[in-house]
Design an enzyme around this catalytic site. Structure first.
Site, PDB file in Angstrom:
ATOM      1  N   ASN A   1       0.865  -1.397   0.020  1.00 28.64           N
ATOM      2  CA  ASN A   1       0.158  -0.051   0.274  1.00 28.64           C
ATOM      3  C   ASN A   1       0.957   1.372   0.083  1.00 28.64           C
ATOM      4  O   ASN A   1       1.859   1.247   0.499  1.00 28.64           O
ATOM      5  CB  ASN A   1      -0.939   0.192   1.135  1.00 28.64           C
ATOM      6  CG  ASN A   1      -1.681   1.229   1.239  1.00 28.64           C
ATOM      7  OD1 ASN A   1      -2.453   1.628   0.214  1.00 28.64           O
ATOM      8  ND2 ASN A   1      -2.076   1.791   2.722  1.00 28.64           N
TER       9      ASN A   1
ATOM     10  N   HIS B   1       0.804   5.092   1.248  1.00 24.74           N
ATOM     11  CA  HIS B   1       0.158   6.032   1.960  1.00 24.74           C
ATOM     12  C   HIS B   1       0.786   7.227   2.366  1.00 24.74           C
ATOM     13  O   HIS B   1       2.052   7.436   2.157  1.00 24.74           O
ATOM     14  CB  HIS B   1      -0.014   5.336   3.382  1.00 24.74           C
ATOM     15  CG  HIS B   1      -0.866   6.090   4.317  1.00 24.74           C
ATOM     16  ND1 HIS B   1      -2.320   6.391   4.101  1.00 24.74           N
ATOM     17  CD2 HIS B   1      -0.600   6.878   5.374  1.00 24.74           C
ATOM     18  CE1 HIS B   1      -2.766   7.246   5.301  1.00 24.74           C
ATOM     19  NE2 HIS B   1      -1.731   7.573   5.766  1.00 24.74           N
TER      20      HIS B   1
ATOM     21  N   SER C   1       4.597   6.872   2.816  1.00 24.09           N
ATOM     22  CA  SER C   1       5.171   5.211   3.132  1.00 24.09           C
ATOM     23  C   SER C   1       4.591   4.189   2.218  1.00 24.09           C
ATOM     24  O   SER C   1       3.472   4.457   1.785  1.00 24.09           O
ATOM     25  CB  SER C   1       4.360   5.143   4.561  1.00 24.09           C
ATOM     26  OG  SER C   1       4.763   6.099   5.349  1.00 24.09           O
TER      27      SER C   1
ATOM     28  N   ASP D   1      -3.817   1.004   7.058  1.00 23.40           N
ATOM     29  CA  ASP D   1      -2.626   1.636   7.040  1.00 23.40           C
ATOM     30  C   ASP D   1      -1.458   1.229   8.069  1.00 23.40           C
ATOM     31  O   ASP D   1      -0.389   2.003   8.386  1.00 23.40           O
ATOM     32  CB  ASP D   1      -2.320   3.333   7.092  1.00 23.40           C
ATOM     33  CG  ASP D   1      -3.445   3.896   6.018  1.00 23.40           C
ATOM     34  OD1 ASP D   1      -3.374   3.232   4.845  1.00 23.40           O
ATOM     35  OD2 ASP D   1      -4.248   4.653   6.131  1.00 23.40           O
TER      36      ASP D   1
HETATM   37  C1  GRF Z   1      -1.831   8.988  -3.540  1.00 25.55           C
HETATM   38  O1  GRF Z   1      -1.455  10.359  -2.987  1.00 25.55           O
HETATM   39  C2  GRF Z   1      -1.687   7.971  -2.354  1.00 25.55           C
HETATM   40  O2  GRF Z   1      -1.000   8.177  -1.367  1.00 25.55           O
HETATM   41  C3  GRF Z   1      -3.153   8.103  -1.647  1.00 25.55           C
HETATM   42  O3  GRF Z   1      -4.138   8.469  -2.613  1.00 25.55           O
HETATM   43  C4  GRF Z   1      -3.337   9.316  -3.721  1.00 25.55           C
HETATM   44  C5  GRF Z   1      -3.610   8.596  -4.934  1.00 25.55           C
HETATM   45  O4  GRF Z   1      -3.288   9.226  -6.243  1.00 25.55           O
HETATM   46  N1  GRF Z   1      -3.331   6.860  -0.925  1.00 25.55           N
HETATM   47  P1  GRF Z   1      -3.383   8.721  -7.491  1.00 25.55           P
HETATM   48  O5  GRF Z   1      -4.714   8.044  -7.719  1.00 25.55           O
HETATM   49  O6  GRF Z   1      -2.483   7.531  -7.939  1.00 25.55           O
HETATM   50  O7  GRF Z   1      -3.140   9.971  -8.443  1.00 25.55           O
END
Ligand code: GRF
Length: 216
Positions: free
Chosen positions: A107, A109, A136, A145
């Site tokens: 994942n 995050h 992360s 998370d």
């Molecule tokens: C990213 O910032 C990720 O960390 C978070 O959601 C966002 C997704 O962006 N979980 P994208 O859809 O890849 O543009």
């Protein structure tokens, strides 16, 4: 070559960064499938542009999380990918599915975990006047998370940063760090055994995980 499935809910800019790295052979892998819980996710359009197979499992059609998870589990079983990436996937997965796929499911995050699991991480960083922010990448466990950390990318919060500038800067480092980590996993240089992450041929800095500060 490793097979990769990416789960998304929104824009999919990280998905596209991974696809591009596969196309240019930076990653020895292929995104074979993109799954979204949201019909309107722009990431689905990005995937189609690259002729990648997409599936929507609309969480609104399921009365409980277990049934949604069962549908997803059955699809992930069929796909049998080497790696599953949650890249902006905004659903919490249950214990059963995370136990089953946890050693090959990662994942992304947008915070320096264990700080700020869950939503609105950028706002929390600004509200708390944090000096640093970051992203992360971790193996997925049943805890939101949570799960063993693989790598973190760090940026300094600037005096004039606002929500938009922070999100923008975080995206920039995600698009660098995530493909790098996926590359190393596909090479077999990062793996999970039990709840411990193992690294090969990778320099480890503090806390036993990859931590990089970016001047972005
Ligand atoms: C990213 O910032 C990720 O960390 C978070 O959601 C966002 C997704 O962006 N979980 P994208 O859809 O890849 O543009």
């Amino acid at each position: 070559m490793k097979t990769i499935t990416v789960l998304i809910s929104g824009s999919g800019s990280n998905l596209e960064a991974i696809i591009n790295s596969c196309d240019t052979k930076k990653i020895d892998g292929e995104v074979i499938s993109v799954i979204s819980n949201n019909h309107d996710a722009y990431g689905l359009t990005r995937a189609k542009k690259f002729n990648i197979n997409t599936t929507v499992i609309d969480h609104k059609l399921y009365t409980n999380r277990e049934d949604f998870d069962l549908e997803l589990e059955s699809l992930l079983d069929q796909l049998d990918s080497d790696l599953i990436i949650l890249a902006g996937f905004m659903r919490i997965l249950g214990e059963k599915i995370t136990k089953k796929f946890g050693n090959k499911m990662i994942n992304l995050h947008p915070s320096l975990l264990p700080l700020y699991p869950g939503l609105n991480t950028h706002k929390k960083v600004l509200d708390n006047k944090d000096k640093n922010h970051g992203v992360s990448i971790h193996y997925v466990s049943g805890e939101l998370d949570g799960g063993p950390l693989i790598a973190q990318g760090i940026i300094k919060v600037k005096k004039n940063d606002n929500l938009d500038s922070l999100i923008n800067r975080i995206h920039k480092i995600e698009h660098i760090l995530l493909p790098e980590i996926v590359k190393q996993i596909c090479l077999g240089n990062i793996s999970l055994n039990g709840d411990k992450v193992f690294y090969n041929n990778i320099k480890l800095l503090d806390k036993g995980l990859i931590r990089k500060t970016y001047e972005i």
